[in-house]
Design a protein around this motif. Structure first.
Motif, short mmCIF file in Angstrom:
data_model
loop_
_atom_site.label_atom_id
_atom_site.label_comp_id
_atom_site.label_asym_id
_atom_site.label_seq_id
_atom_site.Cartn_x
_atom_site.Cartn_y
_atom_site.Cartn_z
N ALA A 187 57.15 -28.77 24.89
CA ALA A 187 56.41 -28.90 23.63
C ALA A 187 55.68 -27.61 23.29
O ALA A 187 55.74 -27.13 22.15
N GLU A 188 55.02 -27.02 24.25
CA GLU A 188 54.26 -25.80 23.98
C GLU A 188 55.17 -24.66 23.54
O GLU A 188 54.80 -23.87 22.65
N ALA A 189 56.36 -24.58 24.13
CA ALA A 189 57.31 -23.53 23.71
C ALA A 189 57.72 -23.69 22.25
O ALA A 189 58.07 -22.71 21.59
N ALA A 190 57.65 -24.93 21.74
CA ALA A 190 58.00 -25.20 20.34
C ALA A 190 56.79 -25.11 19.42
O ALA A 190 56.91 -25.32 18.21
N GLY A 191 55.62 -24.80 19.98
CA GLY A 191 54.42 -24.67 19.17
C GLY A 191 53.53 -25.88 19.17
O GLY A 191 52.58 -25.96 18.38
N VAL A 192 53.80 -26.85 20.05
CA VAL A 192 53.00 -28.07 20.13
C VAL A 192 52.03 -27.91 21.28
O VAL A 192 52.39 -28.05 22.45
N ALA A 193 50.78 -27.60 20.96
CA ALA A 193 49.83 -27.17 21.97
C ALA A 193 49.16 -28.33 22.71
O ALA A 193 48.73 -28.17 23.85
N ARG A 194 49.04 -29.49 22.05
CA ARG A 194 48.37 -30.63 22.64
C ARG A 194 49.06 -31.92 22.23
O ARG A 194 49.65 -32.00 21.14
N VAL A 195 49.00 -32.92 23.10
CA VAL A 195 49.62 -34.21 22.81
C VAL A 195 48.64 -35.33 23.17
O VAL A 195 47.82 -35.17 24.09
N VAL A 196 48.74 -36.43 22.43
CA VAL A 196 47.99 -37.65 22.77
C VAL A 196 49.00 -38.67 23.25
O VAL A 196 49.87 -39.11 22.48
N THR A 197 48.93 -39.02 24.53
CA THR A 197 49.85 -40.01 25.08
C THR A 197 49.18 -41.38 25.03
O THR A 197 48.03 -41.54 25.42
N VAL A 198 49.91 -42.35 24.50
CA VAL A 198 49.32 -43.60 24.03
C VAL A 198 49.84 -44.77 24.86
O VAL A 198 51.02 -44.87 25.16
N ALA A 199 48.93 -45.69 25.18
CA ALA A 199 49.26 -46.86 25.98
C ALA A 199 49.77 -48.00 25.10
O ALA A 199 49.40 -48.10 23.93
N ASP A 200 50.62 -48.85 25.71
CA ASP A 200 50.97 -50.09 25.01
C ASP A 200 50.74 -51.33 25.88
O ASP A 200 50.86 -52.44 25.40
N ASP A 201 50.41 -51.13 27.15
CA ASP A 201 49.99 -52.25 27.99
C ASP A 201 48.94 -51.75 28.98
O ASP A 201 48.56 -50.57 28.96
N ILE A 202 48.48 -52.60 29.87
CA ILE A 202 47.37 -52.23 30.75
C ILE A 202 47.80 -51.21 31.79
O ILE A 202 47.07 -50.24 32.06
N ASP A 203 48.98 -51.39 32.38
CA ASP A 203 49.45 -50.39 33.35
C ASP A 203 49.61 -49.04 32.67
O ASP A 203 49.26 -47.99 33.25
#
Length: 282
Positions: free
Chosen positions: A46-62
């Motif tokens: 992602a960073e090589a493509a210019g995406v410096a930060r990501v928000v990884t999102v949950a869909d269940d408790i685990d």
């Protein structure tokens, strides 16, 4: 290579953007990451493509527990925690306690994804709406943005937000409405996050593309929702955070603005919404 083999391949890695951007909504665990090394590989691409930060999102408790753990492995990764509306029939006191314990972590930048999904028949509307109301309250108590999943539920989403009183910041993840619904959301002060669907060329996407063309940039984010919803012309292939580069470029063309201008503007919005420090400039 057969057409089937091509569909299983990730899109080619694009040239880097002229300014860093944020993937405002992704699922690194669903992209195949389970260890720190696997997270780093995805975020390096992602960073090589210019995406410096990501928000990884949950869909269940685990997943919620894992996203918080993953956000500690890499400074470029942040977390959002909630129970997905399609799982709301299983939402009880134990799940609430876990989310209450996770939301205060400083790497958690949103309560999400929560909301309503009337497309899939996994949870009836009533428990979905009850869980959504609880997540709205959690966002207000924690001071974190509310990240909404809205599928075929526009009217009920807006009604419940009005009834409960919306948190200070509301994000419509993978915005799916037309220009009129976008106007209602913008007028309410909500932020709209556009995924690969906003780049699709089929007739059903026309209203969404018009919404993406019109929304004020200070209320606009870009995302992948990876590994789902790869952008045009790679629809149907595995998605990953680096692919938000393609979405940003497509939206810049749609809005008739310079790529660097839109990159800088959406990053400014992300920094304000999620409380990130400002990106370093060269």
């Amino acid at each position: 290579m057969s057409k089937g083999d091509k569909k299983r391949e990730r899109p080619p890695e694009p040239e880097g953007l002229p300014a860093p951007i944020v993937d405002a909504h992704t699922h690194l665990d669903a992209c195949g990451a389970s260890t720190a090394a696997e997270v780093r590989k995805i975020v390096d691409r992602a960073e090589a493509a210019g995406v410096a930060r990501v928000v990884t999102v949950a869909d269940d408790i685990d997943s919620a527990r894992w996203t918080v753990e993953a956000s500690a492995w890499d400074d470029r990764v942040f977390s959002a925690v909630a129970l997905h509306p399609t799982r709301a029939k299983d939402f009880g006191e134990a799940e609430r306690e876990v989310l209450e314990g996770l939301v205060g972590n400083p790497r958690v930048v949103a309560v999400g994804e929560t909301g309503l999904d009337y497309y899939w028949d996994f949870s009836p509307p009533e428990p979905q709406q009850e869980a959504f109301r609880w997540h709205i309250d959690l966002a207000k108590r924690s001071g974190k943005p509310l990240m909404i999943h809205d599928r075929d539920a526009h009217a009920d989403i807006l009604r419940i937000l009005a009834e409960e009183g919306a948190p200070e910041t509301v994000i419509f993840h993978c915005f799916s409405g037309d220009a009129e619904f976008a106007r209602e959301c913008v007028d309410a002060g909500y932020v709209l996050s556009f995924a690969g669907t906003a780049t699709f060329r089929n007739a059903n996407a026309r209203g969404l593309r018009e919404a993406a063309r019109r929304v004020p940039v200070e209320q606009m984010l870009v995302e992948t929702d990876a590994p789902f919803l790869a952008p045009h012309p790679f629809r149907g292939r595995p998605n990953e955070p680096y692919c938000v580069n393609y979405t940003l470029r497509d939206l810049a063309e749609l809005r008739e603005v310079d790529v660097a201008e839109l990159a800088e503007a959406t990053t400014t919005t992300a920094e304000r919404v999620f409380g990130f420090p400002r990106a370093a400039t060269s």
